[in-house]
Motif scaffolding. Structure first.
Motif, PDB file in Angstrom:
ATOM      1  N   ASN A   1       0.828  -1.209   0.000  1.00 41.44           N
ATOM      2  CA  ASN A   1       0.000   0.000   0.000  1.00 41.44           C
ATOM      3  C   ASN A   1       0.867   1.267   0.000  1.00 41.44           C
ATOM      4  OD1 ASN A   1       0.828   0.456   2.670  1.00 41.44           O
ATOM      5  ND2 ASN A   1      -1.091  -0.239   3.570  1.00 41.44           N
ATOM      6  N   ALA A   2       0.230   2.423   0.063  1.00 39.99           N
ATOM      7  CA  ALA A   2       0.933   3.710  -0.005  1.00 39.99           C
ATOM      8  C   ALA A   2       1.877   3.929   1.183  1.00 39.99           C
ATOM      9  CB  ALA A   2      -0.067   4.852  -0.092  1.00 39.99           C
ATOM     10  N   LYS A   3       1.658   3.219   2.289  1.00 38.40           N
ATOM     11  CA  LYS A   3       2.535   3.337   3.459  1.00 38.40           C
ATOM     12  C   LYS A   3       3.686   2.333   3.419  1.00 38.40           C
ATOM     13  CE  LYS A   3      -1.038   5.130   6.486  1.00 38.40           C
ATOM     14  NZ  LYS A   3      -1.783   4.957   7.738  1.00 38.40           N
ATOM     15  N   GLY A   4       3.780   1.563   2.318  1.00 40.65           N
ATOM     16  CA  GLY A   4       4.863   0.600   2.182  1.00 40.65           C
ATOM     17  C   GLY A   4       4.627  -0.724   2.877  1.00 40.65           C
ATOM     18  N   LYS A   5       3.398  -0.987   3.300  1.00 43.51           N
ATOM     19  CA  LYS A   5       3.057  -2.234   4.004  1.00 43.51           C
ATOM     20  C   LYS A   5       2.449  -3.235   3.039  1.00 43.51           C
ATOM     21  CE  LYS A   5       3.763  -0.599   8.217  1.00 43.51           C
ATOM     22  NZ  LYS A   5       4.638  -1.139   9.187  1.00 43.51           N
ATOM     23  N   LEU A   6       2.891  -4.486   3.107  1.00 44.92           N
ATOM     24  CA  LEU A   6       2.325  -5.550   2.304  1.00 44.92           C
ATOM     25  C   LEU A   6       0.988  -5.965   2.909  1.00 44.92           C
ATOM     26  CD1 LEU A   6       2.762  -7.531  -0.056  1.00 44.92           C
ATOM     27  CD2 LEU A   6       3.774  -9.098   1.613  1.00 44.92           C
ATOM     28  N   LYS A   7      -0.059  -5.973   2.101  1.00 42.73           N
ATOM     29  CA  LYS A   7      -1.410  -6.291   2.569  1.00 42.73           C
ATOM     30  C   LYS A   7      -2.033  -7.369   1.695  1.00 42.73           C
ATOM     31  CE  LYS A   7      -1.730  -3.108   5.753  1.00 42.73           C
ATOM     32  NZ  LYS A   7      -2.012  -3.413   7.133  1.00 42.73           N
ATOM     33  N   PRO A   8      -2.860  -8.240   2.288  1.00 44.41           N
ATOM     34  CA  PRO A   8      -3.598  -9.201   1.457  1.00 44.41           C
ATOM     35  C   PRO A   8      -4.637  -8.439   0.632  1.00 44.41           C
ATOM     36  CG  PRO A   8      -4.269  -9.373   3.752  1.00 44.41           C
ATOM     37  CD  PRO A   8      -3.136  -8.390   3.697  1.00 44.41           C
ATOM     38  N   VAL A   9      -4.914  -8.948  -0.551  1.00 41.69           N
ATOM     39  CA  VAL A   9      -5.865  -8.286  -1.448  1.00 41.69           C
ATOM     40  C   VAL A   9      -6.792  -9.330  -2.052  1.00 41.69           C
ATOM     41  CG1 VAL A   9      -6.121  -6.949  -3.577  1.00 41.69           C
ATOM     42  CG2 VAL A   9      -4.202  -6.497  -2.065  1.00 41.69           C
ATOM     43  N   ILE A  10      -8.069  -8.997  -2.141  1.00 46.08           N
ATOM     44  CA  ILE A  10      -9.020  -9.770  -2.936  1.00 46.08           C
ATOM     45  C   ILE A  10      -9.612  -8.807  -3.942  1.00 46.08           C
ATOM     46  CG2 ILE A  10     -11.164 -11.089  -2.984  1.00 46.08           C
ATOM     47  CD1 ILE A  10     -10.498 -12.017  -0.127  1.00 46.08           C
ATOM     48  N   TRP A  11      -9.344  -9.059  -5.223  1.00 38.65           N
ATOM     49  CA  TRP A  11      -9.935  -8.247  -6.280  1.00 38.65           C
ATOM     50  C   TRP A  11     -11.304  -8.835  -6.576  1.00 38.65           C
ATOM     51  CZ3 TRP A  11      -4.687  -9.484  -6.414  1.00 38.65           C
ATOM     52  CH2 TRP A  11      -3.807  -8.408  -6.468  1.00 38.65           C
ATOM     53  N   THR A  12     -12.362  -8.149  -6.149  1.00 39.79           N
ATOM     54  CA  THR A  12     -13.718  -8.591  -6.464  1.00 39.79           C
ATOM     55  C   THR A  12     -14.096  -7.995  -7.813  1.00 39.79           C
ATOM     56  OG1 THR A  12     -14.671  -6.720  -5.266  1.00 39.79           O
ATOM     57  CG2 THR A  12     -14.393  -8.767  -4.033  1.00 39.79           C
ATOM     58  N   CYS A  13     -14.945  -8.668  -8.538  1.00 37.43           N
ATOM     59  CA  CYS A  13     -15.304  -8.232  -9.898  1.00 37.43           C
ATOM     60  C   CYS A  13     -14.029  -7.993 -10.708  1.00 37.43           C
ATOM     61  CB  CYS A  13     -16.169  -6.991  -9.877  1.00 37.43           C
ATOM     62  SG  CYS A  13     -17.694  -7.190  -8.952  1.00 37.43           S
ATOM     63  N   ALA A  14     -13.112  -8.944 -10.635  1.00 37.62           N
ATOM     64  CA  ALA A  14     -11.799  -8.797 -11.267  1.00 37.62           C
ATOM     65  C   ALA A  14     -11.897  -8.495 -12.757  1.00 37.62           C
ATOM     66  CB  ALA A  14     -10.979 -10.053 -11.037  1.00 37.62           C
ATOM     67  N   SER A  15     -12.874  -9.081 -13.435  1.00 35.92           N
ATOM     68  CA  SER A  15     -13.004  -8.854 -14.878  1.00 35.92           C
ATOM     69  C   SER A  15     -13.287  -7.397 -15.201  1.00 35.92           C
ATOM     70  CB  SER A  15     -14.089  -9.747 -15.475  1.00 35.92           C
ATOM     71  OG  SER A  15     -15.345  -9.452 -14.902  1.00 35.92           O
ATOM     72  N   LYS A  16     -13.875  -6.666 -14.276  1.00 32.49           N
ATOM     73  CA  LYS A  16     -14.160  -5.244 -14.485  1.00 32.49           C
ATOM     74  C   LYS A  16     -12.985  -4.348 -14.084  1.00 32.49           C
ATOM     75  CE  LYS A  16     -19.065  -5.774 -14.159  1.00 32.49           C
ATOM     76  NZ  LYS A  16     -19.937  -6.432 -13.255  1.00 32.49           N
ATOM     77  N   GLN A  17     -12.084  -4.881 -13.238  1.00 28.62           N
ATOM     78  CA  GLN A  17     -10.940  -4.092 -12.772  1.00 28.62           C
ATOM     79  C   GLN A  17      -9.683  -4.297 -13.615  1.00 28.62           C
ATOM     80  OE1 GLN A  17     -10.169  -3.845  -8.522  1.00 28.62           O
ATOM     81  NE2 GLN A  17     -11.869  -5.258  -8.230  1.00 28.62           N
ATOM     82  N   ALA A  18      -9.560  -5.454 -14.242  1.00 27.47           N
ATOM     83  CA  ALA A  18      -8.353  -5.781 -15.012  1.00 27.47           C
ATOM     84  C   ALA A  18      -8.238  -4.871 -16.247  1.00 27.47           C
ATOM     85  CB  ALA A  18      -8.386  -7.242 -15.414  1.00 27.47           C
ATOM     86  N   TYR A  19      -7.005  -4.581 -16.630  1.00 27.42           N
ATOM     87  CA  TYR A  19      -6.776  -3.676 -17.772  1.00 27.42           C
ATOM     88  C   TYR A  19      -5.533  -4.125 -18.539  1.00 27.42           C
ATOM     89  CZ  TYR A  19      -3.285  -1.713 -14.619  1.00 27.42           C
ATOM     90  OH  TYR A  19      -2.212  -1.559 -13.776  1.00 27.42           O
ATOM     91  N   ALA A  20      -5.465  -3.686 -19.769  1.00 26.09           N
ATOM     92  CA  ALA A  20      -4.288  -4.005 -20.598  1.00 26.09           C
ATOM     93  C   ALA A  20      -3.102  -3.203 -20.072  1.00 26.09           C
ATOM     94  CB  ALA A  20      -4.558  -3.671 -22.045  1.00 26.09           C
ATOM     95  N   PRO A  21      -1.973  -3.853 -19.789  1.00 27.39           N
ATOM     96  CA  PRO A  21      -0.782  -3.126 -19.295  1.00 27.39           C
ATOM     97  C   PRO A  21      -0.356  -2.026 -20.278  1.00 27.39           C
ATOM     98  CG  PRO A  21      -0.454  -5.491 -19.157  1.00 27.39           C
ATOM     99  CD  PRO A  21      -1.717  -5.269 -19.936  1.00 27.39           C
ATOM    100  N   GLY A  22       0.209  -0.988 -19.724  1.00 31.44           N
ATOM    101  CA  GLY A  22       0.669   0.125 -20.543  1.00 31.44           C
ATOM    102  C   GLY A  22      -0.365   1.207 -20.753  1.00 31.44           C
ATOM    103  N   ARG A  23      -1.526   1.042 -20.134  1.00 28.18           N
ATOM    104  CA  ARG A  23      -2.578   2.061 -20.248  1.00 28.18           C
ATOM    105  C   ARG A  23      -2.677   2.878 -19.008  1.00 28.18           C
ATOM    106  NH1 ARG A  23      -7.631  -0.949 -23.093  1.00 28.18           N
ATOM    107  NH2 ARG A  23      -6.566  -1.414 -24.999  1.00 28.18           N
TER     108      ARG A  23
END
Length: 79
Positions: free
Chosen positions: A57-79
């Motif tokens: 995260n922005a404070k430099g701490k490693l956090k577990p993540v669950i991307w819900t609705c991943a198909s809506k959040q994923a994007y082509a790299p370089g954009r």
């Protein structure tokens, strides 16, 4: 579907690891980071559009993540 982590970026050696998702066809897609240019990983995928992993995260701490609705959040790299 599969998930993983892009670890080597030949176009820019300063890029951090990036969580990625492949929906089964088409290109591999990147998953959003918790903080700009901070590393992230993806390690688990479910059949209900959720992906699990970790990100720094922005404070430099490693956090577990669950991307819900991943198909809506994923994007082509370089954009």
């Amino acid at each position: 579907m599969s998930v993983g982590t892009a670890k080597f970026h030949p176009e820019s050696m300063t890029l951090q690891d990036q969580a990625q998702w492949w929906p089964g066809s088409g290109p591999v897609l990147a998953l959003p980071r918790l903080a700009k240019d901070a590393p992230s990983t993806a390690d688990a995928v479910t059949d209900d559009d959720r992906l699990g992993g970790a990100a720094v995260n922005a404070k430099g701490k490693l956090k577990p993540v669950i991307w819900t609705c991943a198909s809506k959040q994923a994007y082509a790299p370089g954009r």
